[in-house]
Scaffold this motif. Sequence first.
Motif, PDB file in Angstrom:
ATOM      1  N   ALA A  80       7.223  20.840  -8.526  1.00  0.00           N
ATOM      2  CA  ALA A  80       7.561  19.892  -9.602  1.00  0.00           C
ATOM      3  C   ALA A  80       7.373  18.486  -9.083  1.00  0.00           C
ATOM      4  CB  ALA A  80       9.233  20.003  -9.618  1.00  0.00           C
ATOM      5  N   VAL A  81       7.234  17.672 -10.055  1.00  0.00           N
ATOM      6  CA  VAL A  81       6.930  16.241 -10.005  1.00  0.00           C
ATOM      7  C   VAL A  81       8.437  15.520  -9.894  1.00  0.00           C
ATOM      8  CG1 VAL A  81       6.336  13.989 -11.112  1.00  0.00           C
ATOM      9  CG2 VAL A  81       4.892  16.011 -11.200  1.00  0.00           C
ATOM     10  N   LEU A  82       8.666  14.985  -8.770  1.00  0.00           N
ATOM     11  CA  LEU A  82      10.052  14.252  -8.612  1.00  0.00           C
ATOM     12  C   LEU A  82      10.012  12.979  -9.074  1.00  0.00           C
ATOM     13  CD1 LEU A  82      10.891  15.540  -4.930  1.00  0.00           C
ATOM     14  CD2 LEU A  82      11.825  16.343  -7.127  1.00  0.00           C
ATOM     15  N   HIS A  83       8.609  12.093  -8.744  1.00  0.00           N
ATOM     16  CA  HIS A  83       8.546  10.683  -9.320  1.00  0.00           C
ATOM     17  C   HIS A  83       7.271  10.380  -9.306  1.00  0.00           C
ATOM     18  CE1 HIS A  83      12.771   9.822  -8.781  1.00  0.00           C
ATOM     19  NE2 HIS A  83      12.786  10.208  -7.555  1.00  0.00           N
ATOM     20  N   ARG A  84       6.775   9.595 -10.396  1.00  0.00           N
ATOM     21  CA  ARG A  84       5.547   9.073 -10.527  1.00  0.00           C
ATOM     22  C   ARG A  84       5.546   7.713 -10.129  1.00  0.00           C
ATOM     23  NH1 ARG A  84       0.697  10.412 -12.709  1.00  0.00           N
ATOM     24  NH2 ARG A  84       1.757  12.138 -13.845  1.00  0.00           N
ATOM     25  N   LEU A  85       4.780   6.950  -9.111  1.00  0.00           N
ATOM     26  CA  LEU A  85       4.837   5.772  -8.811  1.00  0.00           C
ATOM     27  C   LEU A  85       3.599   4.912  -9.218  1.00  0.00           C
ATOM     28  CD1 LEU A  85       5.662   6.482  -4.995  1.00  0.00           C
ATOM     29  CD2 LEU A  85       7.188   6.354  -6.864  1.00  0.00           C
ATOM     30  N   GLU A  86       3.870   4.224 -10.179  1.00  0.00           N
ATOM     31  CA  GLU A  86       2.622   3.646 -10.948  1.00  0.00           C
ATOM     32  C   GLU A  86       2.089   2.450 -10.231  1.00  0.00           C
ATOM     33  OE1 GLU A  86       1.302   4.946 -13.677  1.00  0.00           O
ATOM     34  OE2 GLU A  86       2.885   6.448 -14.072  1.00  0.00           O
ATOM     35  N   HIS A  87       0.709   2.093 -10.160  1.00  0.00           N
ATOM     36  CA  HIS A  87      -0.164   1.255  -9.734  1.00  0.00           C
ATOM     37  C   HIS A  87      -0.922   0.600 -10.702  1.00  0.00           C
ATOM     38  CE1 HIS A  87       0.664   0.974  -5.199  1.00  0.00           C
ATOM     39  NE2 HIS A  87       1.123   2.336  -5.419  1.00  0.00           N
ATOM     40  N   GLU A  88      -1.395  -0.612 -10.445  1.00  0.00           N
ATOM     41  CA  GLU A  88      -2.512  -1.338 -11.352  1.00  0.00           C
ATOM     42  C   GLU A  88      -3.953  -0.741 -11.283  1.00  0.00           C
ATOM     43  OE1 GLU A  88      -2.317  -5.599 -10.675  1.00  0.00           O
ATOM     44  OE2 GLU A  88       0.056  -5.477 -10.842  1.00  0.00           O
ATOM     45  N   ARG A  89      -4.162  -0.219 -10.014  1.00  0.00           N
ATOM     46  CA  ARG A  89      -5.504   0.409  -9.761  1.00  0.00           C
ATOM     47  C   ARG A  89      -5.199   1.533  -8.867  1.00  0.00           C
ATOM     48  NH1 ARG A  89      -7.431  -5.428  -8.544  1.00  0.00           N
ATOM     49  NH2 ARG A  89      -8.156  -6.059 -10.539  1.00  0.00           N
ATOM     50  N   ARG A  90      -6.337   2.191  -8.641  1.00  0.00           N
ATOM     51  CA  ARG A  90      -6.435   3.413  -8.058  1.00  0.00           C
ATOM     52  C   ARG A  90      -5.534   3.391  -6.495  1.00  0.00           C
ATOM     53  NH1 ARG A  90     -10.931   5.199  -4.482  1.00  0.00           N
ATOM     54  NH2 ARG A  90     -11.922   3.604  -3.731  1.00  0.00           N
ATOM     55  N   VAL A  91      -4.907   4.496  -6.141  1.00  0.00           N
ATOM     56  CA  VAL A  91      -4.288   4.673  -5.097  1.00  0.00           C
ATOM     57  C   VAL A  91      -4.905   5.240  -3.898  1.00  0.00           C
ATOM     58  CG1 VAL A  91      -1.907   5.614  -3.828  1.00  0.00           C
ATOM     59  CG2 VAL A  91      -1.861   4.790  -6.262  1.00  0.00           C
TER      60      VAL A  91
END
Length: 142
Positions: A42-53
């Motif tokens: 399961a996905v616990l958290h999605r951590l958003e960035h401005e560009r690719r990680v």
Amino acid sequence: RVCRFRGHSDAINVVKIFPRGDRVITGSDDRSAIIWDAASCAVLHRLEHERRVTEVAALGGDETVATIGLEEGVAIWSVASGRRLRTLLAHRSWLLDCFSGIEPFPQSDRLATYNVEAVVVWNATSGEVLHRFANMTDWTNG
């Protein structure tokens, strides 16, 4: 049981397992990192960035993670809430750097970041730079 981690919409660049083995963190071209439950997928958290990680790491104690996206700095995130706690800035050339990374110190709140210009040791809790090794005579390639 075989897990299928579904949640990224583009290529996955990096996968790391938390020291306790109960979670996984991935970084993707879709401009996010995801913290997963290793048992249920399961996905616990999605951590958003401005560009690719391009790099991820679980830090000592499994309470925080660090991520590098192709924007400035290293983001430090809470595993419990998924909230960005701080951004560490000490390297000048993140965007131009194809060789950059994070190396956590085991059971510690310290981490090292590196790119072609320097290796920097941080206190991830306070954001303080503890050591900076610059003017490397050869490329740093983790």
